[in-house]
Design a protein around this motif. Structure first.
Motif, PDB file in Angstrom:
ATOM      1  N   SER A  79       0.833  -1.203   0.000  1.00  0.00           N
ATOM      2  CA  SER A  79       0.000   0.000   0.000  1.00  0.00           C
ATOM      3  C   SER A  79       0.874   1.263   0.000  1.00  0.00           C
ATOM      4  CB  SER A  79      -0.964  -0.001   1.178  1.00  0.00           C
ATOM      5  OG  SER A  79      -0.276  -0.031   2.406  1.00  0.00           O
ATOM      6  N   VAL A  80       2.005   1.235   0.707  1.00  0.00           N
ATOM      7  CA  VAL A  80       2.946   2.373   0.688  1.00  0.00           C
ATOM      8  C   VAL A  80       3.541   2.519  -0.709  1.00  0.00           C
ATOM      9  CG1 VAL A  80       5.180   3.190   1.582  1.00  0.00           C
ATOM     10  CG2 VAL A  80       3.466   2.282   3.151  1.00  0.00           C
ATOM     11  N   ALA A  81       3.905   1.397  -1.324  1.00  0.00           N
ATOM     12  CA  ALA A  81       4.480   1.438  -2.676  1.00  0.00           C
ATOM     13  C   ALA A  81       3.438   1.941  -3.671  1.00  0.00           C
ATOM     14  CB  ALA A  81       4.990   0.066  -3.071  1.00  0.00           C
ATOM     15  N   ALA A  82       2.185   1.513  -3.512  1.00  0.00           N
ATOM     16  CA  ALA A  82       1.121   1.988  -4.415  1.00  0.00           C
ATOM     17  C   ALA A  82       0.882   3.481  -4.208  1.00  0.00           C
ATOM     18  CB  ALA A  82      -0.158   1.208  -4.165  1.00  0.00           C
ATOM     19  N   GLY A  94       1.415   6.256  -7.003  1.00  0.00           N
ATOM     20  CA  GLY A  94       0.343   7.205  -7.341  1.00  0.00           C
ATOM     21  C   GLY A  94       0.817   8.640  -7.242  1.00  0.00           C
ATOM     22  N   LEU A  95       1.594   8.940  -6.202  1.00  0.00           N
ATOM     23  CA  LEU A  95       2.167  10.295  -6.077  1.00  0.00           C
ATOM     24  C   LEU A  95       3.123  10.602  -7.222  1.00  0.00           C
ATOM     25  CD1 LEU A  95       2.828  10.600  -2.233  1.00  0.00           C
ATOM     26  CD2 LEU A  95       1.191  11.891  -3.594  1.00  0.00           C
ATOM     27  N   ALA A  96       3.905   9.602  -7.629  1.00  0.00           N
ATOM     28  CA  ALA A  96       4.849   9.801  -8.734  1.00  0.00           C
ATOM     29  C   ALA A  96       4.076  10.087 -10.030  1.00  0.00           C
ATOM     30  CB  ALA A  96       5.746   8.588  -8.889  1.00  0.00           C
ATOM     31  N   PHE A  97       3.032   9.285 -10.294  1.00  0.00           N
ATOM     32  CA  PHE A  97       2.235   9.538 -11.504  1.00  0.00           C
ATOM     33  C   PHE A  97       1.525  10.885 -11.438  1.00  0.00           C
ATOM     34  CE2 PHE A  97       2.184   4.793 -12.128  1.00  0.00           C
ATOM     35  CZ  PHE A  97       2.903   4.833 -13.311  1.00  0.00           C
ATOM     36  N   ALA A  98       1.023  11.251 -10.282  1.00  0.00           N
ATOM     37  CA  ALA A  98       0.378  12.562 -10.127  1.00  0.00           C
ATOM     38  C   ALA A  98       1.396  13.675 -10.344  1.00  0.00           C
ATOM     39  CB  ALA A  98      -0.256  12.672  -8.737  1.00  0.00           C
TER      40      ALA A  98
END
Length: 140
Positions: free
Chosen positions: A9-12, A16-20
Motif C-alpha cells: 500500500s505504501v508502494a502503491a 500514485g504520487l509519482a504519476f500525479a
C-alpha cells in the motif's frame, strides 16, 4: 496480517504520487511553453513596433528638413518677386475675362474658315454622339 500488505500500500501510494507528479509537471510544462511562446511573440511585436517607430521618426526628421528647405526657397522666391515686380499702376489696365455668352457670340459671328456656327456645349443633345461641326463654304 502480513507485513507485505502495508508495504504494497505504501508502494502503491508512492507510485500514485509519482504519476500525479508527472501529470502535474506535464500540465505545468505545457502552460509554461504557451507562456514562453506568448512572451516571445510579444517581444517580437515590441521589437517590430520599435523599428517602425524609429523609421517613422527618421521620416519625420527628413520631412521636417525638406519642409525647412522649401520654406527657405519660398522665402527667397518671395523676396526676389517683391524686388523685381513693378508696381501695379505701371502694368497697364487689367484684362478681364469675357463671359461665356460673349465668347459664344464671337464664335457664331466668326467668318474665318473652319469656324463653328454655335457652341458645341449648347447643342449637345446627350445622344451619345459628339455634335457635328460644319465648315462654312469658302466664298471667293
Amino acid at each position: 496480517m502480513d507485513i507485505v500488505q502495508p508495504w504494497t500500500s505504501v508502494a502503491a501510494g508512492l507510485a500514485g504520487l509519482a504519476f500525479a507528479g508527472i501529470g502535474v509537471s506535464w500540465w505545468w510544462s505545457r502552460r509554461l511553453d504557451k507562456s514562453r511562446r506568448l512572451i516571445d511573440r510579444l517581444k517580437a511585436s515590441r521589437e517590430l513596433l520599435d523599428q517602425q517607430n524609429n523609421q517613422a521618426r527618421r521620416q519625420i526628421e527628413h520631412l521636417q528638413l525638406e519642409l525647412t528647405e522649401l520654406r527657405l526657397i519660398a522665402e527667397r522666391v518671395r523676396r526676389r518677386a517683391a524686388n523685381t515686380i513693378s508696381p501695379p499702376d505701371t502694368l497697364g489696365p487689367m484684362i478681364e475675362p469675357r463671359p461665356r455668352s460673349v465668347a459664344n457670340g464671337l464664335l457664331m459671328s466668326d467668318n474665318a474658315p473652319g469656324a463653328m456656327f454655335s457652341n458645341a456645349e449648347d447643342e449637345h443633345d446627350n445622344s451619345g454622339f459628339e455634335p457635328t461641326q460644319i465648315d462654312r463654304p469658302r466664298l471667293r
